[in-house]
Design a protein around this motif. Structure first.
Motif, PDB file in Angstrom:
ATOM      1  N   GLU A  70      36.995  -7.408   4.273  1.00 17.54           N
ATOM      2  CA  GLU A  70      38.034  -7.498   5.294  1.00 17.54           C
ATOM      3  C   GLU A  70      38.672  -6.129   5.483  1.00 17.54           C
ATOM      4  O   GLU A  70      38.864  -5.391   4.533  1.00 17.54           O
ATOM      5  CB  GLU A  70      39.108  -8.502   4.886  1.00 17.54           C
ATOM      6  CG  GLU A  70      38.668  -9.931   5.037  1.00 17.54           C
ATOM      7  CD  GLU A  70      39.672 -10.902   4.444  1.00 17.54           C
ATOM      8  OE1 GLU A  70      40.869 -10.567   4.409  1.00 17.54           O
ATOM      9  OE2 GLU A  70      39.238 -11.974   4.003  1.00 17.54           O
ATOM     10  N   MET A  71      39.032  -5.849   6.727  1.00 19.57           N
ATOM     11  CA  MET A  71      39.743  -4.605   7.013  1.00 19.57           C
ATOM     12  C   MET A  71      41.238  -4.865   6.933  1.00 19.57           C
ATOM     13  O   MET A  71      41.706  -5.938   7.296  1.00 19.57           O
ATOM     14  CB  MET A  71      39.397  -4.124   8.427  1.00 19.57           C
ATOM     15  CG  MET A  71      37.959  -3.700   8.618  1.00 19.57           C
ATOM     16  SD  MET A  71      37.590  -2.094   7.895  1.00 19.57           S
ATOM     17  CE  MET A  71      38.558  -1.009   8.943  1.00 19.57           C
ATOM     18  N   ASN A  72      41.981  -3.855   6.497  1.00 17.02           N
ATOM     19  CA  ASN A  72      43.445  -3.955   6.464  1.00 17.02           C
ATOM     20  C   ASN A  72      44.040  -3.420   7.750  1.00 17.02           C
ATOM     21  O   ASN A  72      44.882  -2.546   7.734  1.00 17.02           O
ATOM     22  CB  ASN A  72      44.012  -3.113   5.315  1.00 17.02           C
ATOM     23  CG  ASN A  72      43.755  -3.748   3.981  1.00 17.02           C
ATOM     24  OD1 ASN A  72      43.724  -4.970   3.861  1.00 17.02           O
ATOM     25  ND2 ASN A  72      43.577  -2.928   2.979  1.00 17.02           N
ATOM     26  N   ASN A  73      43.574  -3.901   8.873  1.00 13.54           N
ATOM     27  CA  ASN A  73      44.082  -3.339  10.122  1.00 13.54           C
ATOM     28  C   ASN A  73      44.790  -4.384  10.955  1.00 13.54           C
ATOM     29  O   ASN A  73      44.927  -4.247  12.162  1.00 13.54           O
ATOM     30  CB  ASN A  73      42.951  -2.670  10.905  1.00 13.54           C
ATOM     31  CG  ASN A  73      41.821  -3.635  11.181  1.00 13.54           C
ATOM     32  OD1 ASN A  73      41.905  -4.807  10.824  1.00 13.54           O
ATOM     33  ND2 ASN A  73      40.774  -3.162  11.811  1.00 13.54           N
ATOM     34  N   VAL A  80      33.726  -5.967   7.800  1.00 14.09           N
ATOM     35  CA  VAL A  80      32.614  -5.025   7.853  1.00 14.09           C
ATOM     36  C   VAL A  80      31.694  -5.274   6.661  1.00 14.09           C
ATOM     37  O   VAL A  80      32.088  -5.897   5.684  1.00 14.09           O
ATOM     38  CB  VAL A  80      33.081  -3.549   7.838  1.00 14.09           C
ATOM     39  CG1 VAL A  80      33.865  -3.226   9.082  1.00 14.09           C
ATOM     40  CG2 VAL A  80      33.892  -3.242   6.595  1.00 14.09           C
ATOM     41  N   VAL A 120      33.445  -0.178  13.930  1.00 14.94           N
ATOM     42  CA  VAL A 120      34.668   0.163  13.212  1.00 14.94           C
ATOM     43  C   VAL A 120      34.536   1.411  12.353  1.00 14.94           C
ATOM     44  O   VAL A 120      35.450   2.209  12.275  1.00 14.94           O
ATOM     45  CB  VAL A 120      35.085  -1.037  12.322  1.00 14.94           C
ATOM     46  CG1 VAL A 120      36.132  -0.619  11.309  1.00 14.94           C
ATOM     47  CG2 VAL A 120      35.602  -2.166  13.190  1.00 14.94           C
TER      48      VAL A 120
ATOM     49  N   TYR B 163      35.788  -2.856  -4.072  1.00 11.35           N
ATOM     50  CA  TYR B 163      36.552  -3.680  -3.138  1.00 11.35           C
ATOM     51  C   TYR B 163      37.746  -4.288  -3.866  1.00 11.35           C
ATOM     52  O   TYR B 163      37.618  -4.747  -4.992  1.00 11.35           O
ATOM     53  CB  TYR B 163      35.641  -4.780  -2.582  1.00 11.35           C
ATOM     54  CG  TYR B 163      36.254  -5.619  -1.479  1.00 11.35           C
ATOM     55  CD1 TYR B 163      36.894  -5.020  -0.391  1.00 11.35           C
ATOM     56  CD2 TYR B 163      36.155  -7.006  -1.505  1.00 11.35           C
ATOM     57  CE1 TYR B 163      37.432  -5.789   0.631  1.00 11.35           C
ATOM     58  CE2 TYR B 163      36.686  -7.782  -0.480  1.00 11.35           C
ATOM     59  CZ  TYR B 163      37.327  -7.173   0.583  1.00 11.35           C
ATOM     60  OH  TYR B 163      37.852  -7.934   1.598  1.00 11.35           O
ATOM     61  N   LYS B 184      44.445  -4.894  -1.989  1.00  7.60           N
ATOM     62  CA  LYS B 184      43.519  -5.518  -1.051  1.00  7.60           C
ATOM     63  C   LYS B 184      42.837  -4.467  -0.177  1.00  7.60           C
ATOM     64  O   LYS B 184      43.483  -3.558   0.330  1.00  7.60           O
ATOM     65  CB  LYS B 184      44.328  -6.474  -0.172  1.00  7.60           C
ATOM     66  CG  LYS B 184      43.524  -7.467   0.618  1.00  7.60           C
ATOM     67  CD  LYS B 184      44.469  -8.457   1.289  1.00  7.60           C
ATOM     68  CE  LYS B 184      43.784  -9.279   2.350  1.00  7.60           C
ATOM     69  NZ  LYS B 184      43.314  -8.510   3.502  1.00  7.60           N
ATOM     70  N   GLY B 185      41.542  -4.617  -0.026  1.00  5.43           N
ATOM     71  CA  GLY B 185      40.811  -3.729   0.867  1.00  5.43           C
ATOM     72  C   GLY B 185      39.678  -3.009   0.155  1.00  5.43           C
ATOM     73  O   GLY B 185      39.471  -3.161  -1.047  1.00  5.43           O
ATOM     74  N   GLN B 204      38.954   2.496   3.129  1.00  5.79           N
ATOM     75  CA  GLN B 204      38.213   2.370   4.387  1.00  5.79           C
ATOM     76  C   GLN B 204      39.097   2.669   5.606  1.00  5.79           C
ATOM     77  O   GLN B 204      38.624   3.155   6.614  1.00  5.79           O
ATOM     78  CB  GLN B 204      37.652   0.938   4.461  1.00  5.79           C
ATOM     79  CG  GLN B 204      36.968   0.543   5.753  1.00  5.79           C
ATOM     80  CD  GLN B 204      35.646   1.255   5.956  1.00  5.79           C
ATOM     81  OE1 GLN B 204      34.966   1.654   5.015  1.00  5.79           O
ATOM     82  NE2 GLN B 204      35.271   1.452   7.218  1.00  5.79           N
ATOM     83  N   GLU B 205      40.392   2.389   5.493  1.00  7.51           N
ATOM     84  CA  GLU B 205      41.283   2.506   6.652  1.00  7.51           C
ATOM     85  C   GLU B 205      41.936   3.885   6.771  1.00  7.51           C
ATOM     86  O   GLU B 205      43.094   3.987   7.193  1.00  7.51           O
ATOM     87  CB  GLU B 205      42.371   1.436   6.598  1.00  7.51           C
ATOM     88  CG  GLU B 205      41.854   0.018   6.715  1.00  7.51           C
ATOM     89  CD  GLU B 205      41.398  -0.555   5.388  1.00  7.51           C
ATOM     90  OE1 GLU B 205      41.628   0.109   4.352  1.00  7.51           O
ATOM     91  OE2 GLU B 205      40.808  -1.651   5.380  1.00  7.51           O
TER      92      GLU B 205
END
Lengths: 330, 345
Positions: A70-73, A80, A120, B163, B184-185, B204-205
């Motif tokens: 899961e993305m944190n967006n 992804v 993404v 993860y 988380k993430g 990732q972000e």
């Protein structure tokens, strides 16, 4: 079909990626073996989950666990494939060894995370481009699969190309019936009927289906209004409008629509004529993740109609139609 | 922002150090990693064509190590250790002899690391530890694939990012249960503070996450335009240098930072992404490689930038200091590799 090397001029040098989905036993591995053993002079890196099944020698087979992250967006349906981000990065270190990547998903996989990875992740996006999602289905067992599981319908809904395999195991009537079931879910994919997954590989590779320039290249198989919506809830609808689109209205509408209904909207594609703009605007989305850009002008004499396609669940046809129509300039 | 750099064509030539104090080659394949051995006498470049190039003095030797790409490189007890996409964890001696430490079939050996008496490699979800001679010590499982490895300064603990967080293992522990740092993430790289005060991961972000170890307070460092691939603490742990922005982004780990403190940004301002950072082993300075091929050395205190190599030789993909900080090795995605001598003359 057009030349593969020109399919994505805005991202030169990116590697085309074909995603192969389909239920266990549908013929995915047979198709993969066919692609790898046929003498087409192209080299593919292959990402598989069960290496043992692959009978062909290929020096670039990557064994992977499907890791869906899961993305944190703030986007609830944005996931992804973490393993693919790493694998694409790793493969690029030996970029000269292959011409394309084929990703085989497990039978039960939802194609969304794979597709969204290519929208993404900037690292993947700068190096590789999603070419098409190819779904292999078994003509005999598909009706039962559609009853058993929603993944089978998801895989069809996401597909750009459907390989309707094992046609020799069903009667002509059954085949027509199964094709109707596929069309009810996804009117826009190309369907190829095969036995033992035999078809020219040009039918599945280098399709450019995610290329904005060709986003609506594939016409629906039949244009009858899909009045026969089925109990399985995925359907596809398309709308056309005559007057030019107001970009601000469209952005506001589609932005809100994807934000609210993104989980239900598996794929959205559109070609838009904006007021006062010669070039067409191409738009596509996978769930909430959208991408769009200007592409060339319409051909001389072609009507300047704007068109949008939705494939998803719980599609409220009148509401979508009204919403799209309201995006026209007044 | 300060520490801006004219490029290209600035006076004097940004290639001055490379030309006068450097040795360089075009190696013809993606430079995946660079490292020096523990003595600092020999450097190694690991390449996408499966070879390792050993460099000692004037001599550059090509050694075939993996069938496929080399994916990771680190100094070994002597010589080097490598991981490859042929599933092998191998050693390369300073004489160029190659041998298997372990073999994992189809799985890629994506990360390797070493400390004084321990070797480590990550294969999928598992972290494998070996003694300096290559004898297996233990295999440690994670909830998802390991994306980065880092030993602490003393080699007592090893951290693995994955993860939903990171796991911190005591190498010599008999119990083999990690300290799990949760967030988380998807965490994609890891660094451990030299004083053991914090663990930081890249996410990732386009952000970093950190855990202050004594109290596990969370730290979040964000604002990057792209993903951070490279994290490096200065020798004393005062600064964390990071890639992923259009300059070197340095977070202060003193005076209560990085919480509530802005980072220092050096050598930026021209829209070119910093790909790789490596802090000097003895000074408050940091080497950085950019996506256009530029390599600079930044002095953190004075914010002065010393150009090392000019743009134009491919995106920098590897950067490493010798243990004594006298030599800097770097390489690019298009196969350029160089070693620059910073020692007193």
């Amino acid at each position: 079909m057009s030349d593969a090397s020109t399919s994505s001029p805005e991202a030169p040098g990116t590697i085309p990626v074909t995603v192969l989905t389909g239920y266990l036993g549908a013929g995915k591995t047979t198709l993969l073996n066919r692609i790898l053993s046929e003498n087409h002079g192209r080299r593919y890196a292959v990402v598989v989950n069960e290496f043992g099944e692959l009978g062909v020698d290929n020096d670039l087979v990557v064994d992977s666990d499907e890791e869906v992250f899961e993305m944190n967006n703030g986007c609830i349906c944005c996931t992804v494939r973490g393993d693919l981000i790493r694998i694409v990065g790793g493969l690029m270190k030996r970029r000269d060894r292959f011409d394309g990547i084929i990703i085989e998903t497990t039978g039960l996989a939802n194609p969304a995370p794979v597709a969204q990875t290519f929208f993404v992740d900037e690292g993947v996006r700068s190096r590789a481009r999603l070419d098409a999602i190819v779904t292999v289905v078994d003509a005999k067992h598909l009706p039962q699969r559609l009853v058993d599981s929603h993944e089978a319908a998801d895989q069809i809904a996401f597909a750009d190309v459907i390989v309707l395999n094992k046609t020799d195991l069903v009667s002509a009537e059954e085949l027509a019936e199964v094709e109707n079931k596929i069309r009810a879910i996804n009117r826009f994919a190309e369907i190829h009927r095969t036995e033992r997954a035999s078809l020219p590989i040009a039918d599945v590779l280098d399709r450019g289906a995610f290329d904005l320039k060709r986003v609506l290249a594939m016409e629906p198989g039949f244009l009858t209004d899909d009045s026969h919506e089925h109990n399985d809830d995925i359907a596809s609808v398309s709308f056309e409008v005559e007057r030019p689109i107001d970009p601000e209205k469209f952005n506001a509408w589609i932005g809100q629509l994807l934000a609210e209904k993104g989980p239900d909207l598996l794929r959205t594609k559109g070609i838009l004529h904006y007021a006062g703009e010669d070039r067409r605007f191409a738009f596509q989305a996978v769930h909430m993740i959208a991408d769009g850009d200007f592409i060339g002008p319409a051909r001389e004499g072609e009507p300047r109609r704007s068109r949008i396609v939705f494939i998803g669940r719980n599609l409220n046809r009148p509401q979508l139609r009204r919403g799209f129509e309201a995006c026209q300039v007044s | 922002m300060s520490g801006e750099l004219e490029r290209p064509g600035a006076e004097p030539s940004p290639d001055f150090l490379l030309q006068t104090r450097g040795a360089h080659r075009d190696l013809g394949a993606y430079v995946v990693a660079a490292a020096f051995d523990r003595s600092g006498a020999q450097a190694a470049f690991a390449l996408g064509d499966g070879t390792v190039r050993l460099v000692a003095g004037e001599e550059w030797r090509e050694i075939a190590v993996h069938d496929g790409a080399v994916l990771a490189l680190a100094a070994g007890a002597s010589g080097f250790v490598t991981g490859g996409d042929d599933g092998r964890f191998r050693r390369v001696t300073s004489a160029g002899e190659v041998g298997d430490i372990a073999e994992y079939g189809m799985k890629w050996v994506e990360h390797v690391a070493s400390a004084q008496n321990v070797l480590a490699c990550a294969v999928g979800r598992r972290l494998h530890l070996f003694d300096a001679a290559g004898t297996p010590l233990k295999s440690l499982d994670h909830p998802s694939s390991v994306t980065g490895l880092a030993f602490d300064t003393k080699g007592k603990r090893i951290g693995a990012s994955h993860y939903n967080g990171a796991s911190l293992w005591f190498v010599a522990s008999k119990s083999d249960s990690p300290r799990v740092l949760t967030w988380k993430g998807s965490h994609t790289a890891i660094a451990i503070h030299p004083g053991g005060e914090a663990v930081v991961t890249a996410m990732q972000e386009n952000a970093l996450h950190g855990w202050r170890l004594p109290d596990e307070q969370h730290m979040r460092m964000s604002g990057y335009p792209s993903k951070t691939r490279s994290l490096s603490f200065t020798h004393n742990g005062r600064w964390l240098a990071t890639s992923g922005a259009d300059g070197i982004v340095l977070w202060p780990f003193f005076g209560g930072g990085p919480m509530g403190k802005p980072p220092v940004e050096l050598a930026g301002g021209d829209g070119v992404t910093c790909n790789f950072v490596a802090c000097h082993p003895g000074h408050d300075s940091c080497a950085a490689g950019f996506s256009d091929g530029l390599v600079v050395l930044a002095d953190i205190g004075s914010e002065r930038i010393l150009p090392v190599a000019s743009p134009g030789r491919g995106a920098i993909s590897a950067l490493a200091w010798s243990p004594d900080g006298t030599h800097l090795a770097f390489g690019s995605e298009t196969g350029f590799a160089a070693i620059v001598d910073f020692s007193k003359r």
